[in-house]
Write an enzyme that holds these catalytic residues in place. Structure first.
Site, short mmCIF file in Angstrom:
data_model
loop_
_atom_site.label_atom_id
_atom_site.label_comp_id
_atom_site.label_asym_id
_atom_site.label_seq_id
_atom_site.Cartn_x
_atom_site.Cartn_y
_atom_site.Cartn_z
N ASP A 159 12.28 -2.55 -7.76
CA ASP A 159 12.38 -2.56 -6.30
C ASP A 159 11.98 -3.95 -5.81
O ASP A 159 10.84 -4.39 -6.03
CB ASP A 159 11.48 -1.49 -5.68
CG ASP A 159 11.52 -1.52 -4.16
OD1 ASP A 159 12.61 -1.30 -3.59
OD2 ASP A 159 10.47 -1.79 -3.53
N CYS A 171 5.21 17.95 0.76
CA CYS A 171 4.72 18.68 -0.41
C CYS A 171 3.30 18.27 -0.77
O CYS A 171 2.70 18.82 -1.70
CB CYS A 171 5.65 18.47 -1.59
SG CYS A 171 5.66 16.77 -2.24
N GLU A 219 18.82 -2.56 -7.28
CA GLU A 219 19.59 -2.19 -6.09
C GLU A 219 20.64 -3.25 -5.78
O GLU A 219 20.44 -4.44 -6.07
CB GLU A 219 18.66 -2.04 -4.88
CG GLU A 219 17.78 -0.83 -4.91
CD GLU A 219 16.92 -0.73 -3.66
OE1 GLU A 219 17.16 0.16 -2.83
OE2 GLU A 219 16.02 -1.57 -3.52
N ASP A 253 6.56 1.17 -2.50
CA ASP A 253 7.32 0.37 -3.45
C ASP A 253 7.40 1.03 -4.82
O ASP A 253 8.46 1.02 -5.46
CB ASP A 253 6.69 -1.02 -3.58
CG ASP A 253 6.71 -1.78 -2.26
OD1 ASP A 253 7.65 -1.54 -1.46
OD2 ASP A 253 5.82 -2.62 -2.03
N CYS A 289 4.23 13.01 1.69
CA CYS A 289 5.35 13.95 1.83
C CYS A 289 4.83 15.31 2.27
O CYS A 289 3.63 15.61 2.19
CB CYS A 289 6.09 14.04 0.50
SG CYS A 289 7.51 15.17 0.54
N CYS A 323 11.32 11.46 -1.69
CA CYS A 323 10.13 11.90 -2.42
C CYS A 323 10.55 12.19 -3.86
O CYS A 323 11.40 13.04 -4.11
CB CYS A 323 9.53 13.15 -1.78
SG CYS A 323 8.14 13.84 -2.73
#
Length: 402
Positions: free
Chosen positions: A188, A346, A272, A353, A344, A325
């Site tokens: 990333d 959850c 990416e 990152d 999240c 997530c």
């Protein structure tokens, strides 16, 4: 399995006064021939809808040398002039094939001064390189050796804006693939951390431009005070160029070492597909993004993976790696850049990152297994907004189609 590749080895050299004068004349003649041939081609195409071939340009060059005005073209080696016509032919071909824009004229101040020599225009003997029209071999600083037994097929001599001289030698080299490994990594890209790996490691951004910003600003202030056209202004301009060259050299060295390490340690590398050109439109981050040089890092990863038998997977730019997530598959609606950690529904706490790098790795491995691309997670590629109102989306929409 070993493979034969063409590699360019670039070295700095220090010419004598006679060599510098001869090479400078060659640079000027190369630029003149390129611009004059481009002018003739442009006039023929836009005026008569007629294309001029390389053979016709070469014949025209012969006629130019016979004129009194351009007779000095015969004083330099003819090979760099012919190579300039070949480069123009390639640029025109790329334009008509819609791979590039129409070629531009070479500027004496802005374009890189260079000349290309093929095998008939230089002598390589006992590790010494002598170019045509030069009486002595070049004083090259051999920062690394050429491959054993390799001989250059093409030599390119150049001088950058900072006044440094370089010679680039193209040779045939045999590259053995790296030892196989089961490791894979997702990457990333960022600004605070140049890259964050799916292993959780964060590689700090060296920020080479920021470290020399004060020195660069001082050199630019001194340049702005000099009278245009004066010798002192040229000296000040060269000092600015030297600061820029120092920044670029350090950045390139760091990225080369980083990309080599990533390729050696991992069999699969996932990144990416960032549109850096669009990201640079952000006025607040443009300077930092340019200094990060993500495009250069990707380019290095591409050719090194090809050399050493690694797999490089590039996932879709619209894949919501940061908002997804990795535990439950929920996609968060909004996630501003200043939010570096989020929780999240959850209950999982995510480092932005690290979570993005792990999601990139998972998506890349899935795409590699099924041979499909990674598509956006029910997001419009034009607006970037979710097609589902108020409701978080599940990861089933964001994973590659199997």
């Amino acid at each position: 399995m070993t493979q034969q590749v063409k590699r360019a080895f670039k070295y700095r050299f220090y010419p004598t006064d006679e060599q510098a004068a001869e090479l400078s004349r060659t640079f000027g003649c190369v630029r003149l021939v390129y611009n004059k041939a481009l002018e003739e081609r442009t006039r023929a195409w836009y005026g008569e809808q007629r294309r001029i071939s390389y053979v016709q340009s070469s014949a025209a060059l012969t006629e130019w040398k016979k004129t009194e005005e351009l007779a000095f073209l015969s004083e330099v080696s003819s090979v760099p002039l012919q190579q300039a016509l070949r480069h123009l032919q390639m640029a025109i071909g790329n334009f008509f094939a819609r791979r590039a824009k129409y070629p531009r004229y070479k500027s004496r101040k802005k374009s890189r001064a260079s000349a290309e020599y093929t095998r008939s225009a230089f002598k390589w003997r006992d590790g010494q390189l002598t170019l045509a029209k030069l009486a002595e071999p070049l004083d090259i600083r051999w920062s690394r050796p050429l491959p054993q037994g390799a001989e250059p097929t093409t030599v390119t001599v150049s001088r950058d804006v900072a006044g440094r001289w370089f010679v680039s030698m193209l040779v045939e080299d045999t590259i053995a693939p790296a030892a196989a490994t089961d490791a894979a990594v997702g990457i990333d890209a960022g600004i605070t951390s140049l890259v964050t790996l799916s292993t959780g490691e964060k590689i700090t951004n060296p920020k080479h431009e920021r470290r020399d910003r004060a020195r660069l600003a001082k050199a630019q202030r001194e340049l702005s005070r000099k009278m245009k056209g004066s010798a002192n202004r040229e000296k000040a301009k060269r000092r600015v160029a030297k600061v820029h060259a120092r920044i670029a050299d350090r950045r390139r060295d760091f990225l080369n070492k980083l990309s080599t390490r990533l390729v050696r340690e991992n069999q699969t590398v996932v990144i990416e597909d960032l549109t850096v050109r669009n990201l640079l439109k952000n006025g607040k981050l443009a300077r930092a993004i340019s200094d990060a040089a993500w495009t250069d890092l990707r380019m290095m990863l591409e050719y090194k993976c090809a050399w050493y038998g690694r797999e490089l997977v590039v996932i879709d730019r619209w894949f919501p790696s940061s908002k997804l997530c990795g535990t439950c598959g929920m996609v968060r609606g909004k996630l501003p850049l200043n939010v570096r950690e989020w929780t999240c529904e959850c209950g999982t706490v995510h480092d932005r990152d690290v979570n993005a790098a792990r999601n990139i790795l998972a998506a890349g491995l899935a795409a590699s297994a099924c041979g499909d691309g990674v598509r956006p997670q029910r997001e419009s590629s034009r607006t970037g907004r979710s097609s589902v109102k108020q409701e978080p989306q599940r990861a089933t929409a964001g994973t590659p189609r199997l």
